[in-house]
Design an enzyme around this catalytic site. Structure first.
Site, PDB file in Angstrom:
ATOM      1  N   GLU A 173      52.378  42.919  54.689  1.00 36.41           N
ATOM      2  CA  GLU A 173      51.747  41.844  53.909  1.00 36.41           C
ATOM      3  C   GLU A 173      50.910  40.983  54.855  1.00 36.41           C
ATOM      4  O   GLU A 173      51.402  40.496  55.861  1.00 36.41           O
ATOM      5  CB  GLU A 173      52.829  41.010  53.205  1.00 36.41           C
ATOM      6  N   GLY A 183      54.918  38.220  47.509  1.00 34.18           N
ATOM      7  CA  GLY A 183      54.783  37.867  46.087  1.00 34.18           C
ATOM      8  C   GLY A 183      53.361  38.035  45.590  1.00 34.18           C
ATOM      9  O   GLY A 183      53.132  38.151  44.390  1.00 34.18           O
ATOM     10  N   GLY A 184      52.383  38.012  46.511  1.00 38.78           N
ATOM     11  CA  GLY A 184      50.996  38.267  46.135  1.00 38.78           C
ATOM     12  C   GLY A 184      50.396  37.219  45.209  1.00 38.78           C
ATOM     13  O   GLY A 184      50.816  36.056  45.196  1.00 38.78           O
ATOM     14  N   CYS A 240      50.282  36.774  41.817  1.00 41.33           N
ATOM     15  CA  CYS A 240      51.022  36.187  40.693  1.00 41.33           C
ATOM     16  C   CYS A 240      51.808  34.961  41.149  1.00 41.33           C
ATOM     17  O   CYS A 240      51.703  33.886  40.572  1.00 41.33           O
ATOM     18  CB  CYS A 240      51.956  37.247  40.109  1.00 41.33           C
ATOM     19  N   HIS A 256      64.423  30.607   9.496  1.00 38.98           N
ATOM     20  CA  HIS A 256      63.509  29.550   9.058  1.00 38.98           C
ATOM     21  C   HIS A 256      63.806  28.286   9.835  1.00 38.98           C
ATOM     22  O   HIS A 256      64.975  27.986  10.073  1.00 38.98           O
ATOM     23  CB  HIS A 256      63.712  29.303   7.559  1.00 38.98           C
TER      24      HIS A 256
HETATM   25  C1  LIG Z   1      44.372  32.200  38.310  1.00 35.16           C
HETATM   26  C2  LIG Z   1      45.072  33.460  37.850  1.00 35.16           C
HETATM   27  C3  LIG Z   1      45.941  33.403  36.780  1.00 35.16           C
HETATM   28  C4  LIG Z   1      46.604  34.548  36.364  1.00 35.16           C
HETATM   29  N1  LIG Z   1      47.456  34.457  35.302  1.00 35.16           N
HETATM   30  C5  LIG Z   1      48.090  35.565  34.871  1.00 35.16           C
HETATM   31  C6  LIG Z   1      49.018  35.496  33.792  1.00 35.16           C
HETATM   32  O1  LIG Z   1      49.239  34.437  33.214  1.00 35.16           O
HETATM   33  N2  LIG Z   1      49.655  36.626  33.423  1.00 35.16           N
HETATM   34  C7  LIG Z   1      49.422  37.827  34.043  1.00 35.16           C
HETATM   35  O2  LIG Z   1      50.029  38.826  33.671  1.00 35.16           O
HETATM   36  N3  LIG Z   1      48.558  37.919  35.068  1.00 35.16           N
HETATM   37  C8  LIG Z   1      47.888  36.829  35.496  1.00 35.16           C
HETATM   38  N4  LIG Z   1      47.033  36.930  36.559  1.00 35.16           N
HETATM   39  C9  LIG Z   1      46.809  38.257  37.193  1.00 35.16           C
HETATM   40  C10 LIG Z   1      47.971  38.611  38.113  1.00 35.16           C
HETATM   41  O3  LIG Z   1      48.200  37.576  39.012  1.00 35.16           O
HETATM   42  C11 LIG Z   1      47.722  39.936  38.857  1.00 35.16           C
HETATM   43  O4  LIG Z   1      47.324  40.908  37.927  1.00 35.16           O
HETATM   44  C12 LIG Z   1      49.005  40.373  39.536  1.00 35.16           C
HETATM   45  O5  LIG Z   1      49.336  39.457  40.540  1.00 35.16           O
HETATM   46  C13 LIG Z   1      48.976  41.803  40.049  1.00 35.16           C
HETATM   47  O6  LIG Z   1      48.681  41.861  41.358  1.00 35.16           O
HETATM   48  P1  LIG Z   1      48.934  43.150  42.268  1.00 35.16           P
HETATM   49  O7  LIG Z   1      50.330  43.607  42.196  1.00 35.16           O
HETATM   50  O8  LIG Z   1      47.880  44.121  41.962  1.00 35.16           O
HETATM   51  O9  LIG Z   1      48.635  42.578  43.705  1.00 35.16           O
HETATM   52  P2  LIG Z   1      48.666  41.116  44.257  1.00 35.16           P
HETATM   53  O10 LIG Z   1      49.710  40.307  43.616  1.00 35.16           O
HETATM   54  O11 LIG Z   1      47.282  40.598  44.257  1.00 35.16           O
HETATM   55  O12 LIG Z   1      49.160  41.361  45.748  1.00 35.16           O
HETATM   56  C14 LIG Z   1      48.405  42.013  46.696  1.00 35.16           C
HETATM   57  C15 LIG Z   1      48.938  41.637  48.064  1.00 35.16           C
HETATM   58  O13 LIG Z   1      48.399  42.504  49.030  1.00 35.16           O
HETATM   59  C16 LIG Z   1      48.103  41.758  50.187  1.00 35.16           C
HETATM   60  N5  LIG Z   1      47.083  42.509  50.923  1.00 35.16           N
HETATM   61  C17 LIG Z   1      45.804  42.763  50.546  1.00 35.16           C
HETATM   62  N6  LIG Z   1      45.185  43.547  51.458  1.00 35.16           N
HETATM   63  C18 LIG Z   1      46.083  43.791  52.426  1.00 35.16           C
HETATM   64  C19 LIG Z   1      46.043  44.548  53.637  1.00 35.16           C
HETATM   65  N7  LIG Z   1      44.949  45.215  53.996  1.00 35.16           N
HETATM   66  N8  LIG Z   1      47.148  44.567  54.411  1.00 35.16           N
HETATM   67  C20 LIG Z   1      48.284  43.903  54.037  1.00 35.16           C
HETATM   68  N9  LIG Z   1      48.371  43.192  52.921  1.00 35.16           N
HETATM   69  C21 LIG Z   1      47.299  43.141  52.102  1.00 35.16           C
HETATM   70  C22 LIG Z   1      47.619  40.426  49.637  1.00 35.16           C
HETATM   71  O14 LIG Z   1      47.734  39.405  50.600  1.00 35.16           O
HETATM   72  C23 LIG Z   1      48.550  40.226  48.462  1.00 35.16           C
HETATM   73  O15 LIG Z   1      49.710  39.509  48.811  1.00 35.16           O
HETATM   74  C24 LIG Z   1      46.380  35.789  37.024  1.00 35.16           C
HETATM   75  C25 LIG Z   1      45.512  35.840  38.128  1.00 35.16           C
HETATM   76  C26 LIG Z   1      44.871  34.695  38.538  1.00 35.16           C
HETATM   77  C27 LIG Z   1      43.948  34.774  39.726  1.00 35.16           C
END
Ligand SMILES: Cc1cc2nc3c(=O)[nH]c(=O)nc-3n(C[C@H](O)[C@H](O)[C@H](O)COP(=O)(O)OP(=O)(O)OC[C@H]3O[C@@H](n4cnc5c(N)ncnc54)[C@H](O)[C@@H]3O)c2cc1C
Length: 461
Positions: free
Chosen positions: A33, A38-39, A41, A445
């Site tokens: 990471e 947690g990325g 979300c 209800h």
């Molecule tokens: C403002 C906002 C509001 C949102 N609200 C909602 C909601 O209400 N409901 C919903 O379902 N979704 C929502 N989303 C979308 C949701 O957050 C994403 O779809 C979800 O987090 C899925 O992410 P992921 O698992 O693809 O990766 P992510 O959660 O984006 O994680 C990717 C991780 O990889 C790491 N990374 C990237 N490149 C590298 C690398 N080369 N080496 C090591 N680490 C790396 C990053 O640092 C990150 O921690 C929202 C998004 C935003 C921006």
């Protein structure tokens, strides 16, 4: 070169749980990471925004409780406190995620940026200096996406905000200009309007939430305009200029006419771009589309055997629950010999404006486009007892049904608890419960979902 069974790149909504499960199944696993466990979300998306949406709702209630017989004499918005509450909730979740990874047997968490150095080899630039080289037979890419920043004259010279940096504000902007009238732009636009900003939303399509049915766009436009949010559709932003005092002027092309808007802050909310470039994918042979989204098959395997991509980085619906479902598909296929795929999985989602928009299945426009034999059931929230009692009758419920089989094909609920009501309809869809049965289901209800009886009683047949 250190040998592992499993390498997971990115600790998003798929990567974290997948790494833990693989390690618990006895695989020597590493998760890399570059920022925070947690990325998106947890750190920049769902958790912080919904925390702040709750504060915005409290402000709205304070300003609008008169009709319920409650007079609130003047209230103020404490932005540093809203931010602190949000930061604490995010930190708690992030720390929980990190501890979960660090305490799992067979699992190593490395902080650093990963990229491919060969077909199944990974180099890591460690966050605290130095490098490591790893290899594994199974590699899972879960690197997510980041805000897309369009090319607009002068944009790079102004202090613009994106969906991440706007949540670091410790003050309420005087006038927030939101570029993009979709889920993220609308959630923030309404939130900051409720905190006290003047808000202008600029959308290049003919309507906001342009992927949804027209009646939903219209109703939501009315709702947002009633809160005195200015919405410009058919409008592109052509230039930005910032004065020394910080004031920004945006030049708009509105229906072919040039207009200038002065504002204090600009939020760019025009979509998200995959974090795939830094992975140096040509070194391994994993293919992407022209925007950088990783190409996968319906089992989430890339063009290189043994390398999978999960979550937002592979394109398609970008939601937390979809990324999490990607993890269950991959894990169960690989370790439980299941035969799961992404084909035909339900894609429910909820936009957290107030009222919410809960959506699942096909829209009316899609049913029309596919030439289906369908009917539309629609019920204004003004006819929902619970909505009348709580004093918020904005929006409507809508379902698309198959005329022949009586099955529900899709639903949209724009209303209080719209996401929860939509989920009741999703359960009916998954269980094959037809609309004529729902008409006579005994619901408690006076719940919002009780009105699903009436929604379908309005349909003939
Ligand atoms: C403002 C906002 C509001 C949102 N609200 C909602 C909601 O209400 N409901 C919903 O379902 N979704 C929502 N989303 C979308 C949701 O957050 C994403 O779809 C979800 O987090 C899925 O992410 P992921 O698992 O693809 O990766 P992510 O959660 O984006 O994680 C990717 C991780 O990889 C790491 N990374 C990237 N490149 C590298 C690398 N080369 N080496 C090591 N680490 C790396 C990053 O640092 C990150 O921690 C929202 C998004 C935003 C921006």
């Amino acid at each position: 070169m250190e040998q592992y069974d499993v390498i997971v790149i990115g600790s998003g909504q798929a990567g974290g749980p997948l790494a833990k499960k693989m390690a618990l199944a006895g695989k020597k696993t590493v998760i890399i990471e570059k920022r925070w466990p947690g990325g998106t979300c947890v750190n920049d998306g769902c958790t912080p925004t919904k925390t702040m949406v709750a504060s915005a709702k409290a402000a709205y209630m304070a300003a609008n409780s008169g009709p319920l017989g409650i007079k609130v004499k003047g209230f103020s918005v404490d932005m540093p406190k809203i931010k602190k509450r949000k930061d604490e909730i995010v930190l708690q979740s992030r720390t929980g995620n990190q501890k979960g990874l660090e305490t799992t047997k067979n699992l190593e968490l490395i902080f650093g940026e990963a990229s491919f150095t060969g077909k199944k080899t990974i180099g890591i630039k460690l966050n605290d200096g130095g490098e490591r080289q790893l290899k594994a037979n199974w590699i899972f890419i879960n690197t997510g996406a980041k805000p897309a920043i369009p090319t607009i004259e002068g944009l790079s010279d102004i202090d613009y905000l994106d969906s991440t940096t706007i949540m670091d504000l410790d003050h309420v902007p005087d006038h927030l200009l939101v570029i993009g009238g979709n889920y993220i732009g609308l959630e923030f636009g309404q939130m900051f309007r409720r905190f006290g900003s003047k808000v202008t939303i600029v959308e290049k399509s003919g309507r906001i939430i342009s992927r949804e049915d027209e009646d939903l766009s219209e109703e939501l436009t009315k709702i947002l305009e009633a809160e005195k949010i200015d919405i410009y559709t058919n409008t592109t932003t052509t230039a930005f200029k910032q004065k020394k005092d910080g004031k920004i002027t945006a030049t708009l092309n509105h229906n072919g006419k040039e207009e200038k808007i002065k504002c204090s802050h600009v939020l760019i909310a025009v979509g998200r771009t995959p974090q795939s470039r830094a992975l140096d994918l040509p070194k391994t042979g994993v293919k992407t589309d022209e925007r950088g989204f990783i190409h996968v098959d319906d089992k989430l395997e890339t063009d290189v055997k043994g390398i999978y991509a999960l979550g937002d980085v592979k394109g398609g619906p970008a939601f937390t629950h979809i990324s999490y479902n990607d993890y269950t598909i991959v894990y169960r296929n690989l370790l439980e010999k299941a035969d799961l795929s992404t084909k035909n999985r339900p894609v429910p989602y909820c936009m957290f404006t107030d009222p919410q928009l809960g959506r699942v299945g096909i829209s009316e426009a899609e049913a029309e486009k596919q030439g289906l034999n369908y009917k539309v059931a629609k019920l204004p929230m003004a006819h929902v007892a619970r909505a009348i009692e709580t004093g918020d009758t904005r929006g409507f419920m809508k379902a698309i049904v198959d005329t022949d089989t009586k099955k529900i094909l899709g639903a949209a609920v724009l209303g209080q608890e719209g996401g929860e009501i939509m989920t009741v309809l999703q359960m009916a869809m998954e269980g094959g419960i037809t609309y004529d049965r729902i008409r006579y289901c005994v619901f408690a209800h006076p719940l919002y979902s009780e009105s699903l009886n009436n929604l379908f009683l309005g349909l003939e047949g």
